[in-house]
Design an enzyme around this catalytic site. Structure first.
Site, PDB file in Angstrom:
ATOM      1  N   HIS A 164      47.474  24.397  49.048  1.00  0.00           N
ATOM      2  CA  HIS A 164      47.492  25.383  50.212  1.00  0.00           C
ATOM      3  C   HIS A 164      46.063  26.059  50.505  1.00  0.00           C
ATOM      4  CE1 HIS A 164      48.601  29.247  52.297  1.00  0.00           C
ATOM      5  NE2 HIS A 164      49.574  28.694  52.413  1.00  0.00           N
ATOM      6  N   HIS A 165      45.720  26.184  51.757  1.00  0.00           N
ATOM      7  CA  HIS A 165      44.478  26.526  52.268  1.00  0.00           C
ATOM      8  C   HIS A 165      44.043  27.776  51.864  1.00  0.00           C
ATOM      9  CE1 HIS A 165      40.846  25.664  54.462  1.00  0.00           C
ATOM     10  NE2 HIS A 165      41.530  24.642  55.281  1.00  0.00           N
ATOM     11  N   SER A 166      44.866  28.607  51.500  1.00  0.00           N
ATOM     12  CA  SER A 166      44.396  30.064  50.997  1.00  0.00           C
ATOM     13  C   SER A 166      43.517  29.935  49.785  1.00  0.00           C
ATOM     14  CB  SER A 166      45.537  30.816  50.842  1.00  0.00           C
ATOM     15  OG  SER A 166      46.479  30.378  49.775  1.00  0.00           O
ATOM     16  N   ASN A 354      37.565  30.621  51.386  1.00  0.00           N
ATOM     17  CA  ASN A 354      37.505  30.253  52.989  1.00  0.00           C
ATOM     18  C   ASN A 354      36.335  30.889  53.554  1.00  0.00           C
ATOM     19  OD1 ASN A 354      40.123  28.307  53.564  1.00  0.00           O
ATOM     20  ND2 ASN A 354      40.633  30.061  52.287  1.00  0.00           N
TER      21      ASN A 354
END
Length: 499
Positions: A164-166, A354
């Site tokens: 997951h990009h989080s 991020n």
């Protein structure tokens, strides 16, 4: 093709191509260090529907016990892989530590043996294409390793990582991956990575007081003028970014159709096209540009050929679309330095998470007699963007809007609109400069991509490069486009030109 009775999770992919849900046991209960909590960053919250997918080709069969032990060791290095997002009635979610059962995150799918034997490459592509349809269990950390232990045309076995990009951006994840890798020629040391490119231009040169002279005055004038150009370009780029987030959209083309065009909706797939990095570097050196300039030019050439072939549009015409270029906003510390910090246990000194800014990069579709014209156009466009602080302002603007409008409103207004109003997304990731191995498994290639960004309801391409032998075009887009777009044919055409 997983065996029955394996301690690892098993998924089945039927012959029809429609995936069955992955069946995995529930996670273990939370551990004693669950008190270590922190808020989920606004950027991570905006990444709620976005996942990173990395396809890794191995040069030997998968040794599951060895890889399992390696994964368990790596978990201690990155707390995000041992955390879940919880709210408990709070306005914003936070990270909370939890115990991790590594077996829950190791997926050994059961594929149709007939399909695998008939076309193993297609079997891998079909399985990777099925991942967006398989939800992840949010009661445990959002990462998975999928093991496809059969040979293909370019690897002995394949590992597909879904994260997951989080949990982090591409730079965060590549740092963690390379910290767990070793040089294939010397397994006792970390892989070597390229040095950062030194930025050039008058604005990057330190100011030095010089005795009055004609040359000194000219140098001072050039230095001041470079800052005026920087300021002007920044104002123009930020205004364009704001207009794009509000109302300014690209024209409807084969690559981006109107929302109500139901006929354009078709299955989406990941398609990898590889180019020789030596060929790319040859063009780069001959034209005195960068690897990214060559790749953007090659992509422009591929999409241009496809567009004019399929649309029937006059080949003398030109069309300017826009792409979103993701930029790492971390300080200019080399990737090697970050990896060394992880290896030495200084995990807290590494810039995780991020940290991305955005650049709106014009993307031209045209038919040129000289294929190198695509690279020249890309080089001029990228050089113009280098004389701008757009990436810093877009990063800060997003933060300001998040605070002013709230996460839900800002996400809909900026994040979704920005992607929906553009056509293509670009990103790139530099890797090691030599062959590597991971826990005794030689790595033949790495090909990262992403799915879930709002833009991919249109056929957008997300392109990353991994530098050690090849560079990969990894596309996530409409099925019909993936079957007809031959990026691999572009570099040979560029090389046929005489320099």
């Amino acid at each position: 093709m997983g065996s029955t009775g394996s301690p690892y999770s098993v998924a089945a992919l039927p012959t029809s191509g429609r995936p069955l849900p992955i069946r995995t046991p529930r996670s273990a209960t939370a551990s004693d260090d669950s008190a270590a909590e922190e808020p989920v960053s606004p950027t991570a919250i905006l990444m709620d529907a976005i996942y990173i997918v990395v396809t890794i080709g191995l040069g030997c069969p998968v040794n599951l016990p060895v890889l399992r032990a390696g994964l368990a060791t790596q978990l201690a290095r990155y707390p995000r892989f041992r955390s879940i997002q919880v709210t408990d009635g709070c306005k914003n979610p936070r990270w909370e530590r939890t115990a991790v059962n590594v077996d829950d995150h190791m997926i050994v799918p059961t594929l149709d043996p007939v399909a695998v034997e008939a076309d193993p490459d297609q079997a891998v592509d079909d399985y990777v294409a099925s991942l967006p349809e398989l939800p992840m269990d949010r009661s445990r950390p959002l990462w998975e390793f999928h093991f496809l232990d059969f040979p293909t045309s370019d690897a002995t076995s394949t590992v597909v990582i879904r994260v997951h990009h989080s949990l982090g951006d591409g730079t965060s994840l590549i740092m963690l991956l390379l910290a767990s890798a070793r040089s294939a020629s010397d397994p006792t040391r970390l892989p070597t990575m390229r040095e950062l490119t030194v930025r050039t231009g008058a604005i990057y040169k330190p100011w030095r007081r010089q005795p009055p002279s004609a040359g000194a005055l000219a140098a001072s004038a050039a230095w001041v003028f470079s800052y005026l150009v920087l300021a002007w370009n920044t104002v123009v780029d930020v205004a364009s970014f704001a207009a794009t987030a509000a109302f300014l959209g690209d024209p409807h083309t084969l690559f981006r159709r109107a929302d109500h065009d139901v006929a354009f909706i078709s299955p989406r797939r990941f398609v990898r096209r590889s180019l020789s990095l030596d060929d790319v570097r040859f063009i780069k050196n001959a034209m005195n540009c960068t690897v990214n300039d060559v790749l953007v030019g090659a992509t422009s050439a591929a999409l241009s050929q496809y567009y004019f072939r399929k649309s029937g549009y006059s080949k003398t015409g030109k069309l300017c679309l826009r792409s979103i270029l993701f930029v790492n906003t971390r300080p200019t510390t080399s990737l090697q330095a970050y990896v060394n910090m992880i290896e030495s246990g200084k995990v807290d000194d590494v810039a995780w998470g991020n940290q991305l800014g955005y650049i709106l990069l014009p993307f031209h579709l045209a038919m040129h007699d000289d294929p190198l014209a695509y690279v020249c156009k890309a080089m001029n466009t990228v050089d113009r963007k280098k004389s701008s602080l757009e990436v810093i302002f877009t990063y800060k603007m997003t933060e300001i809007f998040l605070k002013m409008l709230g996460l839900k409103q800002a996400g809909a207004f900026i994040f979704k609109r920005m992607f929906a109003n553009t056509t293509i997304s670009f990103s790139n990731m530099a890797g090691p400069t030599e062959q590597i191995e991971s826990y005794g498994h030689p790595v033949d290639f790495l090909a990262p991509s992403v799915y879930g960004i709002p833009q991919v309801r249109h056929p957008g391409s997300y392109i990353k490069t991994f530098n050690f032998k090849q560079t990969f075009f990894y596309l996530y887009q409409q099925n019909h486009l993936s079957e007809n777009l031959q990026c691999k044919d572009i570099c040979p055409q560029l090389l046929m030109c005489r320099f």
